[in-house]
Structures are given as C-alpha cells and as structure tokens.
Design a protein around this motif. Structure first.
Motif, mmCIF file in Angstrom:
data_model
loop_
_atom_site.group_PDB
_atom_site.id
_atom_site.type_symbol
_atom_site.label_atom_id
_atom_site.label_comp_id
_atom_site.label_asym_id
_atom_site.label_seq_id
_atom_site.Cartn_x
_atom_site.Cartn_y
_atom_site.Cartn_z
ATOM 1 N N ASN A 143 -20.996 19.410 50.572
ATOM 2 C CA ASN A 143 -21.699 18.664 49.523
ATOM 3 C C ASN A 143 -23.183 19.047 49.489
ATOM 4 O OD1 ASN A 143 -19.272 17.369 49.060
ATOM 5 N ND2 ASN A 143 -19.812 15.598 50.315
ATOM 6 N N LYS A 144 -23.781 19.144 50.670
ATOM 7 C CA LYS A 144 -25.211 19.458 50.740
ATOM 8 C C LYS A 144 -25.494 20.863 50.225
ATOM 9 C CE LYS A 144 -29.060 19.558 54.020
ATOM 10 N NZ LYS A 144 -29.455 19.373 55.444
ATOM 11 N N GLU A 145 -24.642 21.821 50.555
ATOM 12 C CA GLU A 145 -24.860 23.199 50.108
ATOM 13 C C GLU A 145 -24.734 23.309 48.592
ATOM 14 O OE1 GLU A 145 -25.850 25.880 51.676
ATOM 15 O OE2 GLU A 145 -26.092 24.760 53.537
ATOM 16 N N VAL A 146 -23.754 22.608 47.999
ATOM 17 C CA VAL A 146 -23.598 22.639 46.539
ATOM 18 C C VAL A 146 -24.820 22.047 45.865
ATOM 19 C CG1 VAL A 146 -22.239 21.749 44.613
ATOM 20 C CG2 VAL A 146 -21.083 22.610 46.650
ATOM 21 N N VAL A 147 -25.334 20.938 46.385
ATOM 22 C CA VAL A 147 -26.532 20.321 45.804
ATOM 23 C C VAL A 147 -27.722 21.267 45.907
ATOM 24 C CG1 VAL A 147 -28.178 18.430 46.066
ATOM 25 C CG2 VAL A 147 -25.731 17.968 46.196
ATOM 26 N N ASN A 148 -27.844 21.963 47.042
ATOM 27 C CA ASN A 148 -28.970 22.895 47.211
ATOM 28 C C ASN A 148 -28.905 24.027 46.184
ATOM 29 O OD1 ASN A 148 -29.958 21.429 49.375
ATOM 30 N ND2 ASN A 148 -28.899 22.664 50.912
ATOM 31 N N VAL A 149 -27.707 24.556 45.936
ATOM 32 C CA VAL A 149 -27.574 25.649 44.956
ATOM 33 C C VAL A 149 -27.875 25.148 43.554
ATOM 34 C CG1 VAL A 149 -25.946 27.249 43.910
ATOM 35 C CG2 VAL A 149 -25.951 26.932 46.390
ATOM 36 N N LEU A 150 -27.348 23.990 43.198
ATOM 37 C CA LEU A 150 -27.605 23.450 41.864
ATOM 38 C C LEU A 150 -29.074 23.084 41.681
ATOM 39 C CD1 LEU A 150 -24.451 21.180 41.371
ATOM 40 C CD2 LEU A 150 -24.960 23.331 40.203
ATOM 41 N N SER A 151 -29.732 22.682 42.770
ATOM 42 C CA SER A 151 -31.142 22.298 42.664
ATOM 43 C C SER A 151 -32.024 23.488 42.292
ATOM 44 C CB SER A 151 -31.614 21.691 43.989
ATOM 45 O OG SER A 151 -30.895 20.500 44.269
#
Length: 314
Positions: free
Chosen positions: A141-149
């Motif tokens: 979840n954290k990695e997906v949020v970082n990429v989308l950010s």
C-alpha cells in the motif's frame, strides 16, 4: 409571408440570445470548481458562489469535484516471486487539489490512477514470495501511494491512501496453505504440550528439592536443639554435682560430719547388699562382705581434711 418568416427567425434568435444570457449565469456549489474557457483558451477557475460570464465568449469546459473520491481497482492477475498466480484488487482514495491540472494535465486522472496503481502493484508483488504478500500488505500500500504521489503535481490530484482489498489464490494453493496451517497448528500444539510437560517436571523437581531442603533443615535444627538440650542437661548436672560436692564438703567440716557420712554410707551399703539376694544377679563380691569396718576404712574418710574457706583464700 416573408414578414412572418423574418418575425419567426427574429423570435428564435431572441430566444437563443436569452438562453445564452441565462446560461452565462453560474452558481457553483461548495467543494466544486468550474474551469472557464474564453474562445477555446483557459480563462479562469470559478469557486463556490454566483458568477456571471460573457455570453458567446465564455464557456464552462470542466466541472471538478474537490471532495475525496473512492475509486475501485479491479482485480488483476499478478505473479509472485515464487511463480504463484494471484488476483489482487484494491481501493484508491484521492482528491483534486488543482482543478486546472486535473482538467488539462491528463485526459482522465481516475483511469490513469487506477492503471498506475495496478502496474505498481504487479511490480511490487513480483518481488515478493506468496507468504510475504499476505504479511506485508502495508508495504505494498505504501509503495503504491509513493508512486502515485509522484504524479500529484502533474495531474492536480493528491492520493490520500491505497488499500488492498483481497488477494485471491488458486484453489490448489489454498488447499496447500490450509494443510500447511494445520501442520503449523499441530506443531505449535505439540511444542506447547512438551513445554508444559517440561515445566511440570521442572516444577515437580523444584518441589521435591524444596521438600528435601526443608526436611534437612528441620532435621539439622532438631539435632541442634537436641545437642543444645544435652549440653544444657550436662551443664545442669555438672552444676548440681558441684553444688552437692560443696554441700558434702561443708557437711564434713561440721561437727559430727564424718560420723554422719559414715552412717549414710553404711545405710547405702546395707541397701545394696540386700539387692544381691536376687536370682537374676551374677556378681563378683569381696571375700568377706560382712567386714564393714574394713570396707569403710578403705574409703579413707579419716584421712580427709576439711580446709576452711578462709584458709584456702590465704
């Protein structure tokens, strides 16, 4: 006839112009943003409230909702590091923070966010074993949020969080995992049982050790008490003997003391002779037990001299 046609055209034109004027009045609700173009170019962004546009020149091109949105990410097939196929779905929570970039920076930010979340999820799961995908959902979840950010500024959105909803595995993998979990539970139960037996044995041994220690300490204390009692008894007997000796000495120093002592010894002697008549006794006696004077003279009472206490001190 021509007049009627011209009047009709003028009437329709008036209605159209009136419609345009009415259309140029915009009431923007709260948490909304309207993007206005003038002659095909971006002109301004309308915030909540009343706005009047220039008819025929200004046009509301995009209407953006500034509230947080929930976007479903459809299930997709992914392969783990140990070559197990799984299906993963999730939910994206995002909000528009820049209506202009959300309108002109990308054609459809919702579709783009979903596609980027799916590709990122596939890439991350491809680096994990199957067991890790269940345990490390927070990392995914954290990695997906970082990429989308990284796309927030270009797309005019802010990704608040991403959550994986489900990870589906093939039926055969589910059966194998169930067997593995059953074996793991049985292993833990066996370990817990053995640890319980071991602890019980340790407790029993500790109890026996404590019991032996208590018994030995009790026996030791008993022996000490008995020894102290015997010592006190010996001391008391010694003190009593010393006192009796002193009293005998005092008695002998008195007038007629020796005669009294001889009389007492004679009584004891006669008393002991009377006990020799028993059939159960086998004794060795002097040749002439009736010669009392000889026995008394052997005690040398006449040779005893009593020294007064005052002379001893001198």
């Amino acid at each position: 006839m021509i007049e009627l046609i011209s009047q009709g055209v003028l009437g329709l034109l008036s209605i159209y112009i009136l419609f345009k004027f009415i259309q140029s009045i915009q009431l923007v609700p709260t948490q909304r943003a309207y993007i206005v173009e003038r002659l095909g170019n971006y002109h301004k962004t309308l915030g909540p409230g009343f706005h009047a546009l220039v008819p025929f020149f200004d046009k509301v091109k995009y209407k953006q909702d500034l509230r947080e949105e929930t976007i479903e990410v459809e299930p997709q097939e992914c392969f783990t590091k140990d070559n197990v196929k799984v299906e993963v779905d999730g939910v994206i929570y995002l909000a528009v923070i820049d209506p202009v970039n959300a309108s002109y920076g990308i054609t459809d930010y919702r579709f783009a966010a979903v596609q980027l979340a799916q590709t990122t999820t596939r890439s991350i799961i491809g680096t994990m074993d199957l067991d890790d995908t269940f345990e490390d959902r927070a990392i995914i979840n954290k990695e997906v949020v970082n990429v989308l950010s990284e796309m927030e500024k270009a797309w005019g959105i802010r990704v608040l969080r991403y959550e994986i909803k489900n990870i589906y595995t093939p039926k055969t993998i589910q059966n194998a995992m169930e067997r593995q979990m059953t074996a793991e539970r049985e292993r833990r139960a066996t370990i817990a049982k053995s640890e319980g037996i071991m602890q019980s044995t340790i407790n029993d041994a500790e109890g026996e050790k404590e019991e032996i220690i208590n018994k030995s300490e009790g026996e030791m204390q008993r022996q000490i008490n008995e020894a102290e009692g015997v010592a006190q008894e010996i001391e008391s007997i010694a003190e009593a003997t010393a006192i009796s000796i002193e009293e005998i000495a005092d008695a002998l120093s008195q007038n007629k003391g020796k005669e009294a002592m001889q009389m007492r010894l004679a009584e004891q002697y006669i008393s002991q002779l009377s006990k020799l008549a028993s059939d159960k006794n086998d004794v060795i006696i002097p040749k002439d037990v009736t010669n009392y004077d000889a026995i008394i003279s052997g005690l040398s009472l006449d040779k005893i001299s009593i020294v007064p206490e005052d002379e001893n001190q001198k």
